[in-house]
Write an enzyme that holds these catalytic residues in place. Structure first.
Site, PDB file in Angstrom:
ATOM      1  N   ARG A 171      23.309  -5.722 -65.533  1.00  0.00           N
ATOM      2  CA  ARG A 171      23.332  -5.287 -64.135  1.00  0.00           C
ATOM      3  C   ARG A 171      24.624  -4.587 -63.741  1.00  0.00           C
ATOM      4  NH1 ARG A 171      18.549  -6.039 -64.564  1.00  0.00           N
ATOM      5  NH2 ARG A 171      17.237  -7.310 -63.205  1.00  0.00           N
ATOM      6  N   SER A 220      16.481  -8.070 -55.822  1.00  0.00           N
ATOM      7  CA  SER A 220      17.138  -9.329 -56.188  1.00  0.00           C
ATOM      8  C   SER A 220      18.527  -9.394 -55.576  1.00  0.00           C
ATOM      9  CB  SER A 220      17.240  -9.450 -57.708  1.00  0.00           C
ATOM     10  OG  SER A 220      15.960  -9.511 -58.288  1.00  0.00           O
ATOM     11  N   GLU A 302      24.187  -9.300 -56.748  1.00  0.00           N
ATOM     12  CA  GLU A 302      23.629  -8.097 -57.357  1.00  0.00           C
ATOM     13  C   GLU A 302      23.577  -6.971 -56.334  1.00  0.00           C
ATOM     14  OE1 GLU A 302      19.478  -6.726 -59.504  1.00  0.00           O
ATOM     15  OE2 GLU A 302      20.284  -8.705 -59.931  1.00  0.00           O
TER      16      GLU A 302
END
Length: 309
Positions: A171, A220, A302
């Site tokens: 990520r 998310s 995130e």
């Protein structure tokens, strides 16, 4: 203090002062950017950055699918790519996509050409953000299909980036925050177009069944402490998945002002109506504290959070 108009370069594209960011993010919150620049093309972007005073901050944003802009707004110039940067082409068995092309559109065009980039179909946002964040789904990441990228550095220099230049990790990448990606080239396995289309339909159905796709969210909220995304396979394990830790900490469905941790998927932070950026960020911080207090695990955001509080 915002940079005065007289100090700003005059581009061919659109340059707007004091531009609200709330309608440019999926969460529909946030104060104004000092300046919003929408370049006409790559040359316009490069010329603008070369002429822009070096002490003016630059922040590239996509379609705002993974972003909280704080209520106090943003310093400097926000660069948002649009038409002229959203082309998708198939060249010698590879997919060349402008940074503003939507992930879902790229997945569909690739499938039509018999190239498997189906993992992109359910990822919200545009290709520039997917490359910058190494977005992934069902166990496949942008890094797995990445060939190269083009971009413009803060000083207006054109750059070409290979996989090693990106610094891909879970990520994340090592790209400078003010480097603006303009194009990404992908390669993927060959596949039957009809079979790839069917797989994408199955992925959409699975996503809609488990995620609050009809609510205002930014995807998310926290990275999985396990260091990888869900695979979607029947043998997938849920240990150290963010949603499971949030549920076990009793924060699924938690609210603060107009913000809520989704009752459908615990790792989705949603604007349930009238939320401020502070509501959303503060609720996220409450979740992080509760998970840490109960497990000793510190969840990492995130969602990108930027701007003045």
């Amino acid at each position: 203090m915002p940079t005065p108009p007289g100090a700003m370069p005059v581009p061919r594209g659109a340059l707007t002062a004091d531009r609200s960011m709330a309608d440019l993010t999926w969460l529909r919150v946030g104060g104004p950017a000092d300046w919003l620049f929408q370049p006409a093309d790559e040359a316009d972007l490069a010329e603008f950055l070369r002429a822009l005073p070096r002490d003016v901050a630059v922040l590239p944003v996509g379609v705002g699918s993974n972003l909280i802009v704080r209520d106090g707004g943003l310093d400097g110039v926000v660069v948002r790519l649009g038409r002229g940067f959203n082309g998708i082409a198939i060249e010698e068995g590879r997919v060349v996509a402008g940074a503003a092309a939507l992930d879902a559109h790229v997945a569909r065009r690739a499938a039509e050409a018999g190239i498997d980039l189906t993992f992109l179909r359910t990822i919200p946002g545009s290709i520039g953000g997917a490359a910058r964040m190494n977005a992934g789904c069902y166990g496949t990441y942008t890094a797995d299909a990445f060939v190269s990228a083009k971009g413009i550095a803060r000083d207006g220099t054109a750059v070409v980036l290979g996989p090693a230049d990106m610094g891909f990790a879970y990520r994340s990448t090592d790209l400078p925050a003010d480097l603006i990606l303009t194009e990404v080239t992908f390669a993927g396995p060959r596949g039957d177009p009809a079979a790839l289309a069917a797989r994408m339909e199955e992925q959409i159905a699975r996503r809609d069944a488990s995620q609050p796709t009809k609510d205002r969210s930014a995807g998310s909220t926290f990275r999985n402490p396990a260091g990888f995304s869900s695979t979607g396979r029947d043998d997938d394990v849920h240990d150290l998945k963010a949603w499971k830790l949030i549920e076990e900490a009793g924060m699924k469905g938690a609210t603060l002002g107009g913000a809520q941790m989704s009752a459908k998927h615990a790792n989705f932070l949603i604007n349930a109506g009238g939320a401020t950026a502070a509501d959303l960020e503060n609720l996220g911080e409450q979740v992080r504290k509760k998970v840490f207090d109960s497990t000793g695990i510190c969840l990492d955001w995130e969602i990108m959070r930027v701007g003045r509080r």
